[in-house]
Scaffold this active site. Structure first.
Site, PDB file in Angstrom:
ATOM      1  N   LYS A 140      43.973   4.321 -19.563  1.00  0.00           N
ATOM      2  CA  LYS A 140      43.613   2.993 -20.044  1.00  0.00           C
ATOM      3  C   LYS A 140      44.877   2.146 -20.074  1.00  0.00           C
ATOM      4  CE  LYS A 140      39.153   3.341 -20.988  1.00  0.00           C
ATOM      5  NZ  LYS A 140      38.160   2.523 -20.270  1.00  0.00           N
ATOM      6  N   GLU A 194      41.019  -0.668 -12.492  1.00  0.00           N
ATOM      7  CA  GLU A 194      39.642  -0.997 -12.824  1.00  0.00           C
ATOM      8  C   GLU A 194      39.644  -2.257 -13.693  1.00  0.00           C
ATOM      9  OE1 GLU A 194      37.786   2.787 -13.847  1.00  0.00           O
ATOM     10  OE2 GLU A 194      36.486   1.728 -15.250  1.00  0.00           O
ATOM     11  N   ASP A 218      34.090  -3.017 -12.813  1.00  0.00           N
ATOM     12  CA  ASP A 218      33.238  -2.308 -13.766  1.00  0.00           C
ATOM     13  C   ASP A 218      32.434  -3.376 -14.521  1.00  0.00           C
ATOM     14  OD1 ASP A 218      32.090  -0.703 -15.687  1.00  0.00           O
ATOM     15  OD2 ASP A 218      33.930   0.226 -16.390  1.00  0.00           O
ATOM     16  N   LYS A 240      27.941   3.046 -14.279  1.00  0.00           N
ATOM     17  CA  LYS A 240      27.575   3.779 -15.497  1.00  0.00           C
ATOM     18  C   LYS A 240      26.063   3.769 -15.618  1.00  0.00           C
ATOM     19  CE  LYS A 240      31.673   2.580 -18.232  1.00  0.00           C
ATOM     20  NZ  LYS A 240      32.582   2.445 -17.118  1.00  0.00           N
TER      21      LYS A 240
HETATM   22  O1  LIG Z   1      35.841   6.639 -16.449  1.00  0.00           O
HETATM   23  C1  LIG Z   1      36.251   7.448 -17.285  1.00  0.00           C
HETATM   24  O2  LIG Z   1      37.096   8.298 -16.998  1.00  0.00           O
HETATM   25  C2  LIG Z   1      35.710   7.466 -18.686  1.00  0.00           C
HETATM   26  C3  LIG Z   1      34.740   6.378 -19.027  1.00  0.00           C
HETATM   27  C4  LIG Z   1      35.349   5.116 -19.533  1.00  0.00           C
HETATM   28  O3  LIG Z   1      36.506   4.835 -19.289  1.00  0.00           O
HETATM   29  C5  LIG Z   1      34.530   4.238 -20.352  1.00  0.00           C
HETATM   30  C6  LIG Z   1      33.795   4.798 -21.376  1.00  0.00           C
HETATM   31  C7  LIG Z   1      33.004   4.026 -22.210  1.00  0.00           C
HETATM   32  C8  LIG Z   1      32.931   2.667 -21.999  1.00  0.00           C
HETATM   33  C9  LIG Z   1      33.653   2.081 -20.966  1.00  0.00           C
HETATM   34  C10 LIG Z   1      34.448   2.860 -20.126  1.00  0.00           C
HETATM   35  C11 LIG Z   1      35.123   2.176 -18.970  1.00  0.00           C
HETATM   36  O4  LIG Z   1      35.186   2.688 -17.864  1.00  0.00           O
HETATM   37  O5  LIG Z   1      35.546   1.050 -19.112  1.00  0.00           O
HETATM   38 MG   LIG Z   2      36.035   0.685 -16.935  1.00  0.00          MG
END
Ligand SMILES: O=C(O)CCC(=O)c1ccccc1C(=O)O
Ligand SMILES: [Mg+2]
EC number: 4.2.1.113
Length: 334
Positions: A140, A194, A218, A240
């Site tokens: 992140k 991302e 995303d 997702k």
């Molecule tokens: O992609 C991953 O490795 C984990 C999932 C993740 O980052 C995520 C999990 C919950 C809500 C949003 C996100 C995201 O991708 O932003």
């Molecule tokens: Mg994301």
């Protein structure tokens, strides 16, 4: 149709630039067909990405399969998965085969979800990920000043010279910061960022410098819809199933993306074991899928529930039993 609540705590909150995720709660959806067929689904709303918990419960309260497409995303995911699970069980095939994949798929590659952590912790977590066999990690970003994020990425690259490194800014950089980030990240061979810019700023992607660092969308998908994403500068699209309204919807978008030269990446919203298993089936239904964000099971404290799709060596094992997950899981669900 029946549904009952469940809740899981995260072992450690997942910090993102858009806030922390500490607990996941939702509903287990069960169908009992008159002909003896049955199916199980999971609705796990995450406000900001889906309807609220209360909206999800209210939507499920009076839902019928005929109204599937009128439901908000998490509720639709729960019911759609229950229907798909029942159909796949009736057909005697694992869900990913029912979704159209015509060969056996043992595993799908996964990225380690390293999250946001100090430079030292990032170094340790990435070292652990490499030791566990991952060939791709996702950090992140944008939760700290850019300089700190760059140090974290440098530390990750130092301990893992050969793996794929992805960042997720969750829409929190300005154009200016994103510009500087793309210039600096190129030195560390970052595969993609991302959602570097706010979901609303699809146009800003064209202004990012071409440094070899890719762009994944995303949040932008929810804001602009698939047609705009297919026309955008993105080269990866994060899908997702929970936020999109079901495994079927996610797979359809994955196929559209692939057709437009945009690589699909399937992830969860840190779903419970049943929805995570379904996301693994979606990924398994995509030929030669790239590393997916499906190693999220261990982030949740799920007690004694057996993991239907264990992770090891950087890959997720695809469940091969009929339907989505073995029925034994259901009894254990909180
Ligand atoms: O992609 C991953 O490795 C984990 C999932 C993740 O980052 C995520 C999990 C919950 C809500 C949003 C996100 C995201 O991708 O932003
Ligand atoms: Mg994301």
């Amino acid at each position: 149709m029946n549904f009952r609540p469940f809740a899981f705590e995260l072992r450690e909150p997942l910090a993102t630039a858009a806030g922390d995720i500490a607990r996941r709660e939702g509903f287990l959806v069960t169908l009992d067909g008159d002909d003896g067929s049955c199916g199980v689904g999971e609705a796990c709303p995450l406000p900001g990405w889906t309807e609220s918990y209360d909206e999800c419960r209210d939507a499920l309260s009076d839902a019928t399969p005929a109204e599937l497409d009128t439901l908000p995303p998490a509720a639709r995911h729960g019911l759609a998965l229950a229907l798909l699970d029942g159909d796949a069980r009736d057909d005697g095939v694992p869900l990913y085969r029912h979704l159209g994949r015509d060969e056996r798929v043992e595993t799908v590659p996964a990225n380690a979800t390293v999250g946001d952590a100090s430079t030292e912790q990032t170094r340790e977590r990435v070292t652990d990920a490499v030791d566990e066999g991952y060939t791709c990690v996702k950090l992140k970003a944008a939760n700290r000043p850019l300089d700190e994020d760059i140090k974290r990425v440098a530390a990750a690259r130092e301990v893992a010279p050969d793996i794929g490194i992805r960042l997720d800014a969750n829409g929190s950089w300005t154009r200016d910061t994103a510009n500087r980030a793309f210039e600096k990240l190129a030195a560390f061979d970052v595969s993609y960022v991302e959602q570097p810019l706010p979901a609303s700023d699809l146009g800003g992607l064209t202004a990012l410098p071409d440094t070899g660092v890719g762009v994944a969308l995303d949040e932008g998908l929810y804001e602009h819809g698939i047609d705009a994403v297919l026309d955008s500068e993105a080269d990866h699209l994060v899908l997702k199933p929970m936020a999109l309204g079901g495994p079927d919807v996610a797979l359809e978008l994955a196929r559209l993306a692939r057709g437009a030269g945009i690589e699909p990446v399937v992830t969860t919203t840190i779903d419970g074991p049943i929805a995570r298993a379904a996301a693994v089936h979606v990924a398994a239904a995509i030929p030669a899928v790239s590393a997916c964000g499906l190693a999220t099971g261990s982030l949740l404290a799920t007690g004694d529930i057996p993991d239907p799709a264990p992770v090891g060596g950087g890959v997720v094992t695809v469940p091969q039993k009929e339907g989505n997950t073995p029925a034994v899981l259901l009894a254990d669900y909180a």
